[in-house]
Design a protein around this motif. Structure first.
Motif, PDB file in Angstrom:
ATOM      1  N   GLU A  47       0.850  -1.189   0.000  1.00 12.38           N
ATOM      2  CA  GLU A  47       0.000   0.000   0.000  1.00 12.38           C
ATOM      3  C   GLU A  47       0.887   1.241   0.000  1.00 12.38           C
ATOM      4  O   GLU A  47       1.919   1.281   0.684  1.00 12.38           O
ATOM      5  N   ILE A  48       0.506   2.229  -0.779  1.00 14.11           N
ATOM      6  CA  ILE A  48       1.306   3.453  -0.889  1.00 14.11           C
ATOM      7  C   ILE A  48       1.013   4.355   0.305  1.00 14.11           C
ATOM      8  O   ILE A  48      -0.130   4.746   0.532  1.00 14.11           O
ATOM      9  N   ALA A  49       2.047   4.669   1.059  1.00 18.57           N
ATOM     10  CA  ALA A  49       1.894   5.451   2.283  1.00 18.57           C
ATOM     11  C   ALA A  49       2.293   6.903   2.035  1.00 18.57           C
ATOM     12  O   ALA A  49       3.220   7.178   1.261  1.00 18.57           O
ATOM     13  N   PRO A  50       1.619   7.835   2.687  1.00 14.93           N
ATOM     14  CA  PRO A  50       2.010   9.237   2.537  1.00 14.93           C
ATOM     15  C   PRO A  50       3.407   9.492   3.086  1.00 14.93           C
ATOM     16  O   PRO A  50       3.907   8.746   3.942  1.00 14.93           O
ATOM     17  N   GLY A  51       4.050  10.530   2.563  1.00 19.11           N
ATOM     18  CA  GLY A  51       5.348  10.928   3.070  1.00 19.11           C
ATOM     19  C   GLY A  51       6.432   9.882   2.937  1.00 19.11           C
ATOM     20  O   GLY A  51       7.384   9.865   3.713  1.00 19.11           O
ATOM     21  N   THR A  52       6.311   9.002   1.955  1.00 20.21           N
ATOM     22  CA  THR A  52       7.273   7.921   1.754  1.00 20.21           C
ATOM     23  C   THR A  52       7.785   7.980   0.318  1.00 20.21           C
ATOM     24  O   THR A  52       7.016   8.233  -0.608  1.00 20.21           O
ATOM     25  N   VAL A  53       9.076   7.739   0.154  1.00 14.00           N
ATOM     26  CA  VAL A  53       9.702   7.734  -1.169  1.00 14.00           C
ATOM     27  C   VAL A  53       9.924   6.284  -1.591  1.00 14.00           C
ATOM     28  O   VAL A  53      10.531   5.503  -0.847  1.00 14.00           O
ATOM     29  N   TYR A  54       9.439   5.932  -2.777  1.00  8.19           N
ATOM     30  CA  TYR A  54       9.567   4.575  -3.296  1.00  8.19           C
ATOM     31  C   TYR A  54      10.436   4.582  -4.548  1.00  8.19           C
ATOM     32  O   TYR A  54      10.140   5.285  -5.514  1.00  8.19           O
ATOM     33  N   PHE A  55      11.490   3.785  -4.546  1.00  7.36           N
ATOM     34  CA  PHE A  55      12.343   3.601  -5.719  1.00  7.36           C
ATOM     35  C   PHE A  55      11.971   2.292  -6.400  1.00  7.36           C
ATOM     36  O   PHE A  55      11.938   1.237  -5.751  1.00  7.36           O
ATOM     37  N   ALA A  56      11.721   2.343  -7.709  1.00  7.88           N
ATOM     38  CA  ALA A  56      11.426   1.117  -8.450  1.00  7.88           C
ATOM     39  C   ALA A  56      12.599   0.160  -8.358  1.00  7.88           C
ATOM     40  O   ALA A  56      13.750   0.554  -8.587  1.00  7.88           O
ATOM     41  N   PRO A  57      12.345  -1.119  -8.055  1.00 11.94           N
ATOM     42  CA  PRO A  57      13.443  -2.090  -7.995  1.00 11.94           C
ATOM     43  C   PRO A  57      14.028  -2.336  -9.385  1.00 11.94           C
ATOM     44  O   PRO A  57      13.312  -2.274 -10.388  1.00 11.94           O
ATOM     45  N   PRO A  58      15.313  -2.610  -9.475  1.00  7.71           N
ATOM     46  CA  PRO A  58      15.918  -2.922 -10.779  1.00  7.71           C
ATOM     47  C   PRO A  58      15.218  -4.117 -11.429  1.00  7.71           C
ATOM     48  O   PRO A  58      14.911  -5.106 -10.770  1.00  7.71           O
ATOM     49  N   GLY A  59      14.968  -3.996 -12.731  1.00  6.03           N
ATOM     50  CA  GLY A  59      14.391  -5.101 -13.482  1.00  6.03           C
ATOM     51  C   GLY A  59      12.885  -5.216 -13.408  1.00  6.03           C
ATOM     52  O   GLY A  59      12.309  -6.137 -13.994  1.00  6.03           O
ATOM     53  N   TYR A  60      12.214  -4.305 -12.707  1.00  2.00           N
ATOM     54  CA  TYR A  60      10.758  -4.355 -12.578  1.00  2.00           C
ATOM     55  C   TYR A  60      10.143  -3.022 -12.989  1.00  2.00           C
ATOM     56  O   TYR A  60      10.609  -1.953 -12.560  1.00  2.00           O
ATOM     57  N   HIS A  61       9.079  -3.072 -13.772  1.00  2.00           N
ATOM     58  CA  HIS A  61       8.242  -1.897 -13.927  1.00  2.00           C
ATOM     59  C   HIS A  61       7.499  -1.673 -12.608  1.00  2.00           C
ATOM     60  O   HIS A  61       7.052  -2.633 -11.970  1.00  2.00           O
ATOM     61  N   MET A  62       7.374  -0.423 -12.197  1.00  2.00           N
ATOM     62  CA  MET A  62       6.601  -0.079 -11.007  1.00  2.00           C
ATOM     63  C   MET A  62       5.359   0.693 -11.447  1.00  2.00           C
ATOM     64  O   MET A  62       5.471   1.716 -12.128  1.00  2.00           O
ATOM     65  N   LEU A  63       4.203   0.195 -11.072  1.00  2.00           N
ATOM     66  CA  LEU A  63       2.934   0.812 -11.434  1.00  2.00           C
ATOM     67  C   LEU A  63       2.136   1.147 -10.188  1.00  2.00           C
ATOM     68  O   LEU A  63       2.375   0.596  -9.110  1.00  2.00           O
ATOM     69  N   VAL A  64       1.171   2.042 -10.360  1.00  2.00           N
ATOM     70  CA  VAL A  64       0.214   2.352  -9.307  1.00  2.00           C
ATOM     71  C   VAL A  64      -1.098   1.662  -9.653  1.00  2.00           C
ATOM     72  O   VAL A  64      -1.615   1.804 -10.762  1.00  2.00           O
ATOM     73  N   GLU A  65      -1.624   0.890  -8.690  1.00  2.00           N
ATOM     74  CA  GLU A  65      -2.934   0.276  -8.844  1.00  2.00           C
ATOM     75  C   GLU A  65      -3.913   0.975  -7.932  1.00  2.00           C
ATOM     76  O   GLU A  65      -3.601   1.240  -6.765  1.00  2.00           O
ATOM     77  N   ALA A  66      -5.093   1.282  -8.453  1.00  2.00           N
ATOM     78  CA  ALA A  66      -6.108   1.962  -7.650  1.00  2.00           C
ATOM     79  C   ALA A  66      -7.453   1.323  -7.920  1.00  2.00           C
ATOM     80  O   ALA A  66      -8.072   1.565  -8.953  1.00  2.00           O
TER      81      ALA A  66
END
Length: 197
Positions: free
Chosen positions: A71-90
């Motif tokens: 779950e995406i938390a406020p005030g948090t920085v997320y770096f996409a892991p190497p080798g993976y596309h990072m998407l937002v699901e809602a």
């Protein structure tokens, strides 16, 4: 155009020269910074990313390399892991979460800035801020167009200040960028996105 209190999430794309740009921006975000920040940096596949550890020692915000379905938390920085596309699901009625994908590279990149930007535009709409930083290809231009089309706001790094100008220039040429800013200007505006409750 830019309303700091309206921003629900920030997405950032970077490639060559992007780590230096992020090193300028991220440490300037206060611990009261409210939106989550999701970042794609083109990194070499097949080796662990050093970025979360690098920035964790320099930033006041929590820095994470997410797992699928986090779950995406406020005030948090997320770096996409190497080798993976990072998407937002809602999903309707649920908090936005992160999806990781091993689908084929997009614009020769996995993770892809376009993939992140397009999925986040769908999830956050007019509450999304997209930022295109230094990079040597055009990844992010199509995603910036998606953010613009969804009513969000998009910034590009002033190309003259970028180590590699191709990425911000491509977004600018796509007519998808609302403002072209220096890193100092971006940092000053981002610092306004704080929790005022």
């Amino acid at each position: 155009m830019f309303d700091a209190q309206r921003i629900g999430a920030v997405v950032i794309g970077a490639s060559a020269g992007g780590v230096e740009a992020l090193n300028h921006l991220l440490p300037m975000l206060p611990k009261t910074f409210a939106p989550p920040v999701l970042i794609v940096v083109h990194v070499r596949q097949g080796q662990p990313s050093l970025l979360p550890g690098l920035f964790a020692t320099r930033c006041e915000l929590a820095i994470e390399e997410p797992f699928d379905k986090d779950e995406i938390a406020p005030g948090t920085v997320y770096f996409a892991p190497p080798g993976y596309h990072m998407l937002v699901e809602a999903e309707e009625g649920a908090a936005p979460s992160i999806a990781l994908s091993v689908d084929p590279p997009v614009r020769f990149s996995r993770p892809s800035v376009d993939v992140l930007f397009e999925s986040a535009a769908h999830a956050y709409g007019e509450r999304l801020l997209g930022i295109v930083l230094s990079g040597a290809n055009d990844d992010g231009a199509r995603g910036a167009r998606a953010i613009h089309g969804a009513g969000g706001v998009c910034w590009a790094q002033e190309p003259a200040t970028a180590q590699a100008a191709a990425m911000p220039l491509a977004a600018i040429r796509e007519n998808a960028v609302h403002e072209v800013l220096t890193l100092d200007e971006m940092a000053m505006r981002l610092a306004q996105c704080i929790d005022r409750r």
